[in-house]
Design a protein around this motif. Structure first.
Motif, PDB file in Angstrom:
ATOM      1  N   ASN A 289       9.492  18.612 -19.291  1.00  0.00           N
ATOM      2  CA  ASN A 289      10.637  18.997 -18.418  1.00  0.00           C
ATOM      3  C   ASN A 289      11.863  19.980 -19.081  1.00  0.00           C
ATOM      4  OD1 ASN A 289      11.870  16.764 -18.783  1.00  0.00           O
ATOM      5  ND2 ASN A 289      12.509  15.674 -17.992  1.00  0.00           N
TER       6      ASN A 289
ATOM      7  N   GLY B 236       7.339  17.390 -10.808  1.00  0.00           N
ATOM      8  CA  GLY B 236       8.166  16.810 -11.236  1.00  0.00           C
ATOM      9  C   GLY B 236       6.975  15.078 -10.959  1.00  0.00           C
TER      10      GLY B 236
ATOM     11  N   ASP C 121       6.899  13.301 -15.644  1.00  0.00           N
ATOM     12  CA  ASP C 121       7.719  13.834 -16.557  1.00  0.00           C
ATOM     13  C   ASP C 121       7.911  14.973 -17.730  1.00  0.00           C
ATOM     14  OD1 ASP C 121       9.910  13.166 -15.154  1.00  0.00           O
ATOM     15  OD2 ASP C 121       8.848  11.099 -15.685  1.00  0.00           O
TER      16      ASP C 121
ATOM     17  N   SER D  12      11.200  17.569 -13.456  1.00  0.00           N
ATOM     18  CA  SER D  12      12.289  16.777 -13.508  1.00  0.00           C
ATOM     19  C   SER D  12      13.605  16.497 -13.719  1.00  0.00           C
ATOM     20  CB  SER D  12      10.753  15.218 -13.804  1.00  0.00           C
ATOM     21  OG  SER D  12      11.115  15.092 -14.648  1.00  0.00           O
TER      22      SER D  12
END
Length: 261
Positions: free
Chosen positions: A248, A199, A202, A144
């Motif tokens: 992420n 995603g 996170d 993400s």
């Protein structure tokens, strides 16, 4: 002679798919559910899937050794090693909760070469090859873009040795509940890591995981653009480290701060 990972991935994915079909067949009626610890379960399906995978993977790379949850046989991963969790989420499986997967990775020493995480009840097949990217089925996946903890959905898990680590677990959970958008605990670390890679969450953190819990998922995350490290202390993650944090990348420093670095 160097391995061609693309040639390994096709039969590897087929072996993992076959394992998933066995899980799917047994899901409605898990057999021989036994305790191997106070709250740690094993079933006939765990043992059957592990045996199936070892047989099929040995045909792909006869020279590779195995590190598998139910029959762990090597401690020194100095060469090619298949790392297998036949049923990640055995407690979920025994209760009919669908967050269950098979996790298989191929390592050369400490280096991840390929990984597959297949959740057959959910119909989700994740795979990655070193330098080749990460995929769900045949679609490329990416982490993400969430940049702030307050906007982040975070996954975690609780170890079987929960009594021994209860103070740390509850302190971290208290912080994360207050500082993030929400916490999820599906009960399968391999699937948590796959969800970071695509995603859906996170970040993910947990303690006291085994190499087979994270070997494939860690490659998924890094090939999807994410970051993996240990925390308390913060350092590059190595299989067997007591704590793991996956994110992420954009969130990583903030997550380390929340976790008390």
């Amino acid at each position: 002679m160097a391995l061609d990972i693309t040639e390994i991935l096709f039969p590897m994915r087929a072996a993992v798919a076959a394992a998933g079909e066995r899980i799917r067949d047994d899901f409605a009626n898990p057999a021989d559910v036994r305790h191997k610890g106070r709250i740690d379960l094993v079933t006939a399906t765990d043992l059957a899937v592990e045996a199936l995978l070892k047989e099929q993977l040995a045909d792909i790379l006869p020279e590779a050794t195995f590190l598998a949850e139910e029959t762990a046989s090597v401690a020194d991963m100095s060469g090619l090693t298949w790392i297998i969790d036949p049923v990640d989420g055995t407690t979920n499986f025994a209760h009919g909760f669908p967050f269950v997967c098979t996790s298989v990775a191929l390592y050369d020493g400490p280096t991840a070469l390929a990984g597959c995480v297949y959740a057959p009840i959910l119909g989700q097949f994740f795979w990655a090859g070193r330098g080749l990217g990460a995929y769900c089925h045949d679609e490329r996946i990416h982490v993400s873009g969430t940049a702030e903890p307050i906007a982040a959905l975070v996954a975690t898990g609780f170890p079987y040795a929960i009594r021994e680590n209860l103070d740390e677990i509850t302190a971290d959970l208290r912080t994360m509940l207050a500082e993030t958008q929400g916490i999820r605990r599906p009960g399968s670390a391999a699937l948590d890591l796959a969800y970071v890679a695509c995603g859906r969450v996170d970040a993910f953190y947990e303690m006291a995981l085994n190499p087979w819990d994270v070997a494939a998922g860690a490659l998924l995350v890094t090939e999807a653009g994410g970051t993996i490290s240990s925390y308390r202390p913060s350092r590059p993650y190595a299989l067997g480290d007591f704590r793991i944090l996956a994110s992420n990348t954009r969130l990583h420093d903030a997550m380390l701060t929340l976790l008390g670095e």
